[in-house]
Design a protein around this motif. Structure first.
Motif, PDB file in Angstrom:
ATOM      1  N   UNK A 107      43.600  24.251  32.535  1.00  0.00           N
ATOM      2  CA  UNK A 107      43.774  23.934  31.120  1.00  0.00           C
ATOM      3  C   UNK A 107      45.107  24.469  30.595  1.00  0.00           C
ATOM      4  N   UNK A 108      46.040  24.765  31.500  1.00  0.00           N
ATOM      5  CA  UNK A 108      47.407  25.209  31.193  1.00  0.00           C
ATOM      6  C   UNK A 108      47.470  26.569  30.517  1.00  0.00           C
ATOM      7  N   UNK A 109      46.561  27.478  30.887  1.00  0.00           N
ATOM      8  CA  UNK A 109      46.587  28.836  30.353  1.00  0.00           C
ATOM      9  C   UNK A 109      46.588  29.843  31.505  1.00  0.00           C
ATOM     10  N   UNK A 110      47.226  30.975  31.292  1.00  0.00           N
ATOM     11  CA  UNK A 110      47.250  32.062  32.272  1.00  0.00           C
ATOM     12  C   UNK A 110      46.196  33.097  31.890  1.00  0.00           C
ATOM     13  N   UNK A 111      45.668  33.801  32.891  1.00  0.00           N
ATOM     14  CA  UNK A 111      44.671  34.839  32.646  1.00  0.00           C
ATOM     15  C   UNK A 111      45.182  36.174  33.172  1.00  0.00           C
ATOM     16  N   UNK A 112      45.022  37.217  32.355  1.00  0.00           N
ATOM     17  CA  UNK A 112      45.366  38.578  32.760  1.00  0.00           C
ATOM     18  C   UNK A 112      44.145  39.460  32.502  1.00  0.00           C
ATOM     19  N   UNK A 113      43.748  40.218  33.524  1.00  0.00           N
ATOM     20  CA  UNK A 113      42.667  41.191  33.376  1.00  0.00           C
ATOM     21  C   UNK A 113      43.315  42.542  33.118  1.00  0.00           C
ATOM     22  N   UNK A 114      42.891  43.193  32.054  1.00  0.00           N
ATOM     23  CA  UNK A 114      43.487  44.473  31.652  1.00  0.00           C
ATOM     24  C   UNK A 114      42.469  45.602  31.743  1.00  0.00           C
ATOM     25  N   UNK A 115      42.979  46.793  32.022  1.00  0.00           N
ATOM     26  CA  UNK A 115      42.162  47.998  31.954  1.00  0.00           C
ATOM     27  C   UNK A 115      41.204  48.212  33.103  1.00  0.00           C
ATOM     28  N   UNK A 116      41.525  47.701  34.277  1.00  0.00           N
ATOM     29  CA  UNK A 116      40.623  47.877  35.412  1.00  0.00           C
ATOM     30  C   UNK A 116      40.589  49.352  35.825  1.00  0.00           C
ATOM     31  N   UNK A 117      39.414  49.890  35.949  1.00  0.00           N
ATOM     32  CA  UNK A 117      39.241  51.274  36.385  1.00  0.00           C
ATOM     33  C   UNK A 117      39.510  51.373  37.887  1.00  0.00           C
ATOM     34  N   UNK A 118      39.979  52.530  38.344  1.00  0.00           N
ATOM     35  CA  UNK A 118      40.236  52.698  39.787  1.00  0.00           C
ATOM     36  C   UNK A 118      39.012  52.407  40.651  1.00  0.00           C
ATOM     37  N   UNK A 119      37.837  52.842  40.222  1.00  0.00           N
ATOM     38  CA  UNK A 119      36.619  52.601  41.006  1.00  0.00           C
ATOM     39  C   UNK A 119      36.323  51.109  41.122  1.00  0.00           C
ATOM     40  N   UNK A 120      36.602  50.357  40.068  1.00  0.00           N
ATOM     41  CA  UNK A 120      36.392  48.909  40.100  1.00  0.00           C
ATOM     42  C   UNK A 120      37.368  48.274  41.081  1.00  0.00           C
ATOM     43  N   UNK A 121      38.628  48.689  41.046  1.00  0.00           N
ATOM     44  CA  UNK A 121      39.623  48.149  41.980  1.00  0.00           C
ATOM     45  C   UNK A 121      39.209  48.443  43.428  1.00  0.00           C
ATOM     46  N   UNK A 122      38.776  49.662  43.692  1.00  0.00           N
ATOM     47  CA  UNK A 122      38.338  50.018  45.047  1.00  0.00           C
ATOM     48  C   UNK A 122      37.158  49.161  45.489  1.00  0.00           C
TER      49      UNK A 122
END
Length: 138
Positions: free
Chosen positions: A82-97
């Motif tokens: 739909x011609x939009x970009x998505x950015x996820x903000x504020x990911x916690x380190x435990x979530x990234x792991x």
């Protein structure tokens, strides 16, 4: 600014429009049905408001399982169509792991340490301070 609400676990999740960007702030854990409903609501909001960006702030989310990871990737894929970009903000380190351990790469999703930086990535320069844009520290 327009406000839409998605019902997640009985509580409304605001989908706020800031110019040409939607801002979604998640608080607490999302279960499968609620995450799917949020995906649908965000995609409909993108189509209706014709925004060019979506910021999903997950700083209030402590657990991301494979289903929620997939839903985030689907939101990004739908937004891109739909011609939009998505950015996820504020990911916690435990979530990234956890996401790495699950083998989830989340294609199409950009990440930022904060909502402010996410808005800057989407070209929202008014999110910067009076001293100029802030840069993420590495």
């Amino acid at each position: 600014m327009n406000d839409d609400f998605s019902r997640v676990g009985g509580a409304p999740v605001p989908v706020l429009r800031l110019g040409d960007v939607l801002l979604v702030t998640l608080q607490g854990d999302l279960y499968d049905g609620a995450a799917e409903q949020l995906r649908q609501d965000i995609v409909e909001s993108i189509a209706r408001s014709r925004v060019t960006g979506v910021v999903i702030d997950i700083s209030g989310v402590e657990i991301v399982d494979s289903f929620l990871g997939r839903v985030l990737a689907e939101i990004a894929a739908n937004a891109r169509l739909l011609a939009a970009q998505t950015v996820v903000a504020g990911m916690r380190p435990a979530v990234a792991l956890t996401l790495v351990e699950l083998g989830l790469t989340l294609p199409g999703l950009r990440t930022a340490l904060s909502t402010e930086v996410a808005l800057e990535l989407l070209g929202r320069t008014d999110a910067a301070t009076a001293d100029g844009p802030r840069r993420e520290r590495r």
